[in-house]
Design a protein around this motif. Structure first.
Motif, short mmCIF file in Angstrom:
data_model
loop_
_atom_site.label_atom_id
_atom_site.label_comp_id
_atom_site.label_asym_id
_atom_site.label_seq_id
_atom_site.Cartn_x
_atom_site.Cartn_y
_atom_site.Cartn_z
N TYR A 30 0.86 -1.19 0.00
CA TYR A 30 0.00 0.00 0.00
C TYR A 30 0.89 1.23 0.00
N MET A 31 1.02 1.87 -1.16
CA MET A 31 1.85 3.06 -1.29
C MET A 31 1.03 4.30 -0.90
N THR A 32 1.70 5.31 -0.37
CA THR A 32 0.99 6.56 -0.05
C THR A 32 1.78 7.75 -0.57
N ARG A 33 1.06 8.82 -0.79
CA ARG A 33 1.65 10.08 -1.20
C ARG A 33 2.02 10.85 0.06
N VAL A 34 3.21 11.45 0.05
CA VAL A 34 3.60 12.32 1.16
C VAL A 34 2.96 13.68 0.90
N GLN A 35 2.01 14.09 1.76
CA GLN A 35 1.18 15.26 1.47
C GLN A 35 1.77 16.53 2.07
N ARG A 36 2.11 17.44 1.18
CA ARG A 36 2.68 18.73 1.58
C ARG A 36 1.89 19.35 2.73
N GLU A 37 0.57 19.39 2.55
CA GLU A 37 -0.29 20.13 3.49
C GLU A 37 -0.19 19.62 4.93
N ARG A 38 0.31 18.38 5.12
CA ARG A 38 0.34 17.84 6.48
C ARG A 38 1.59 18.27 7.26
N PHE A 39 2.56 18.91 6.56
CA PHE A 39 3.84 19.16 7.20
C PHE A 39 3.94 20.53 7.85
N PRO A 40 4.68 20.59 9.00
CA PRO A 40 4.88 21.88 9.67
C PRO A 40 5.63 22.87 8.80
N SER A 41 6.64 22.40 8.03
CA SER A 41 7.42 23.33 7.21
C SER A 41 7.73 22.72 5.85
N VAL A 42 8.05 23.58 4.89
CA VAL A 42 8.37 23.12 3.55
C VAL A 42 9.65 22.26 3.59
N GLU A 43 10.60 22.65 4.46
CA GLU A 43 11.85 21.91 4.57
C GLU A 43 11.55 20.47 5.01
N ALA A 44 10.76 20.38 6.09
CA ALA A 44 10.42 19.05 6.63
C ALA A 44 9.80 18.19 5.53
N TYR A 45 8.98 18.83 4.66
CA TYR A 45 8.34 18.11 3.57
C TYR A 45 9.37 17.67 2.54
N LYS A 46 10.21 18.62 2.11
CA LYS A 46 11.19 18.34 1.05
C LYS A 46 12.12 17.18 1.45
N ARG A 47 12.49 17.14 2.76
CA ARG A 47 13.43 16.11 3.23
C ARG A 47 12.95 14.71 2.90
N VAL A 48 11.62 14.51 2.95
CA VAL A 48 11.12 13.13 2.84
C VAL A 48 10.25 12.87 1.61
N LYS A 49 9.94 13.93 0.84
CA LYS A 49 8.89 13.77 -0.17
C LYS A 49 9.17 12.66 -1.19
N ASP A 50 10.44 12.55 -1.60
CA ASP A 50 10.72 11.52 -2.61
C ASP A 50 11.50 10.32 -2.05
N CYS A 51 11.26 10.04 -0.76
CA CYS A 51 12.06 8.98 -0.12
C CYS A 51 11.77 7.61 -0.71
N TYR A 52 10.55 7.39 -1.23
CA TYR A 52 10.24 6.10 -1.82
C TYR A 52 9.65 6.27 -3.21
N VAL A 53 10.23 5.57 -4.17
CA VAL A 53 9.71 5.55 -5.53
C VAL A 53 9.64 4.10 -5.98
N LEU A 54 8.46 3.59 -6.20
CA LEU A 54 8.29 2.21 -6.64
C LEU A 54 8.59 2.13 -8.14
N THR A 55 9.58 1.32 -8.49
CA THR A 55 10.00 1.19 -9.89
C THR A 55 9.81 -0.25 -10.37
N CYS A 56 9.97 -0.45 -11.67
CA CYS A 56 9.88 -1.81 -12.23
C CYS A 56 10.96 -2.72 -11.63
#
Lengths: 356, 356, 356
Positions: free
Chosen positions: A221-247
């Motif tokens: 079950y993959m989920t999107r890291v949602q900008r709106e849930r984060f206290p700061s843009v930095e905190a969001y950027k740090r983790v936003k692309d931590c997981y990318v499911l590839t072939c």
């Protein structure tokens, strides 16, 4: 009259009935083409959510019913300071059932307490979004043929991810479920949710690596890291692309494994994974429509309309809920109520936050 | 499965079929009142365009079908960063056919490549707007009884006017068409369009005077000078009211001449011209609905659903399209493709701008 | 073809017919379930008004018809500078009847002058809002069995309150009506309205106290003090909570008295009054839907479609209307017209403001 505010408002038996109804609709749609003709669904979306709204509207139209409503609060009376319970009392004169989306937690319960017609919670802030979970459950059942004895990987934002908490909550009632919790340190599953897993006898492991854990999974079950849930843009950027499911990663997974995602996705699933038959997330949106059809049929049936309401009740309290997004803090003259949970904590009846 | 992205996706024969169907609907509407009952049209308008949206909705409703969708991107998942092809894959589960309006050029093709249902391009930025042209063609055919041997005056903004370019493009396929191009110097028809006219054997003259050229016309196609297309407000103000069609000017025109306008009009046609029987622009909006009805019927017919798609294809390219409004520059991870036009120019597959 | 721009466009007899039709619909809804099938209502809302829009949509759907339209000007062609009469001429090709809401006074008449289908005024700025008054009248008739010999209390904003002026205007035609005008000094009923009462032989008293006057009333019409109508926030704050109807006050009222309110309410009626059987304001919203159903049926009937229009007419004038919110000052190239009222005042035909 019954409402749907939280998946667990439905018993395990009722949930299976919904699933079988949805599967029958998938197989014999024509049988249902006029099932709700003459009936009206009101879609009251106090915040935009196109996918959910269109899914409800398609569901009603395929049952022969019709739809009215609004897609943003800007064009609603809320702008004039009307409370949500007044709005639903009025709309109860215009429609036979209401699907309501609201940015404030507990708004759906506040509405259901006064509504003259069944309320379906189409999301009340970060609190509940039961019809998404119904889509997830039907997808697992249709793809794997069961809701028990599953190894489920939850990947991404397990801290703020409402759909993840809601799915776990629903799965607690089934046997033989184990979890692989895949997230960065900052986004680990909350302690109280892990406690709930343990109490329900579900075992889990935590990891930061998707690659190393995918091989054993029945469901990812993959989920999107949602900008709106984060206290700061930095905190969001740090983790936003931590997981990318590839072939490449998909090659390590079982042939029977299925990938789910509540959508919309941004980068967390590479587009070429879409062509893999194990990618179930677009079928998941079809299942969302089917479950909403089953739900509309069920809640407007004489049996459910004449059944006693199963709304949570509580006692008046003078304690103030400290959740700024709780309905009790967003409408004036609101009667505060609380209830005591199994573990003895006094909680706000509406948003379920602990009261001090 | 067939889509409509550009008028020329339809052969001359197919176009005549559409026109005859539309004329039959005009004559025997009742025959079609239930033709699409049980079918759903999704109107996905990523930018507002009331007239076009209402025309599609009226068309579907008059065929006995139903409609769902959105009228602005603000209330769509695009706001959450979803790509248009994901949106249509999801909506393919909710509707039988999609009419899509998008501010980005090439968005309709990007959508059609992934859609599970037919896509009608209801306008993709400055690129194409085929259903407007279908309305224009039906109007000419109903008012004058033919699509060939016509002297057509095009008046106003011939430089930026998308409807003008699209109409010319469609008319290139008919015999005996000549043009009077009426515009201020700043808004003359682009050179490449004039070249296309010459190659197709259509002759044209350019003039700045409406008064002097109106007498010989069979069709006068007026256009609105659109603020949004201009580099500066000054540039706009200089030319905005350069042409105003009045009753005096109408006196110089043939009794059989017809005035068309895509609407909305601002000042370019004086209101008292509305009462002149040669003013066809309000009937033109009715014709727009009739052609959309014919189109919905055609694209959802078994014949068209089972026909192979006729989408333009191209080769992967590493060249970057320099059109900032092209879909390839507005969605991340987009696979760039190009195609080589008849005159040997490598063009972006999506927005058709030349690649350097 | 008949339109409804103002309640008084309907004769007393026609109004009773509407009321009896609405009451028959309430009693035998099924009889009307397909009455308008195949017909289309366009809801053109140039400003948001959810309650009114949803009421119209529910009304049309319950008659078996369908609905299209927009809920905000932002997504309409008005944004491109189109005049309202062009919009309705176009929409006349898409729908069988139009319900129009517009922020500018006189917009509904300007539309009706050019429309090819009946126009229902769903509110044109501060000018008229006849379907709200129809809801009020049906509510009085259903709750008290008569429209004459009533003592009516009007409470709150009697200066700016459009619904109050409109209700008084409609009630002038019935015998034995007396008024208790309850308001703060700043919000007293305008002198010209009081003059109208006197001329019609209706007596009234003015008071600032709700408590002291409630006992004798047959109807108490509460109103919301609307922020948007005030010159300054201070002026608004001074009076906003001047009247709050509570259960204590209700104890002083007759058992047969009824409380009406156009809704939405903010604080002017305490929530626990909702449970009092004399609280008729939620039933009033149901009555609004029933009257709109009766109105849609009536205006689309052959009898009314073939009847001559009863639009107010006037003479061209060069005088400029000094109402900045009048349609004549908000659309360019507008032909100004005036008419002379019974008391010899020359008024703007569209917004009815006196011309100097």
């Amino acid at each position: 009259m019954r409402h749907l505010l939280d998946v667990c408002d439905l018993s395990v038996e009722e949930l299976y009935k919904l699933i079988y109804t949805a599967e029958d609709i998938a197989a014999h749609g024509d049988k249902y083409a006029h099932a709700l003709s003459g009936k009206k669904l009101a879609t009251l979306f106090f915040e935009p959510s196109t996918r959910t709204r269109l899914s409800f509207e398609a569901a009603m139209l395929e049952l022969g019913g019709s739809v009215l409503g609004f897609s943003e609060a800007s064009s609603s009376s809320a702008a004039k300071g009307e409370c949500v319970s007044d709005t639903v009392r009025v709309v109860s004169n215009y429609a036979d059932i209401i699907a309501m989306r609201h940015p404030i937690e507990g708004a759906a319960l506040a509405a259901a307490e006064k509504s003259g017609v069944p309320i379906i919670n189409a999301g009340d802030g970060g609190h509940c979004h039961p019809t998404q979970t119904l889509a997830d459950l039907l997808t697992i059942h249709r793809e794997l043929g069961r809701l028990d004895n599953l190894k489920i990987g939850l990947c991404g934002d397990l801290l703020y991810g409402r759909t993840v908490h809601s799915l776990i909550n629903a799965m607690l009632r089934y046997k033989g479920i184990s979890y692989v919790l895949i997230s960065p340190e900052e986004l680990k599953l909350p302690a109280y949710t892990k406690r709930a897993l343990t109490e329900a006898g579900a075992d889990y492991i935590e990891t930061t690596s998707l690659e190393d854990s995918v091989a054993s999974l029945d469901v990812l079950y993959m989920t999107r890291v949602q900008r709106e849930r984060f206290p700061s843009v930095e905190a969001y950027k740090r983790v936003k692309d931590c997981y990318v499911l590839t072939c490449d990663i998909m090659q390590r997974a079982k042939a029977t494994m299925r990938v789910l995602h509540p959508l919309p996705r941004v980068n967390e699933i590479a587009k070429d994974v879409d062509d893999d038959p194990r990618a179930a997330y677009f079928r998941q949106t079809l299942n969302g429509k089917l479950m909403r059809m089953a739900l509309l049929l069920t809640l407007t049936s004489d049996e459910y309309l004449s059944a006693p309401a199963t709304l949570p009740t509580g006692e008046r309290t003078d304690k103030v809920c400290h959740n700024s997004k709780c309905i009790t803090n967003n409408e004036n003259g609101f009667v505060r109520k609380s209830t005591v949970s199994a573990d003895g904590v006094e909680k706000c009846l509406y948003c379920e936050h602990a009261l001090q």
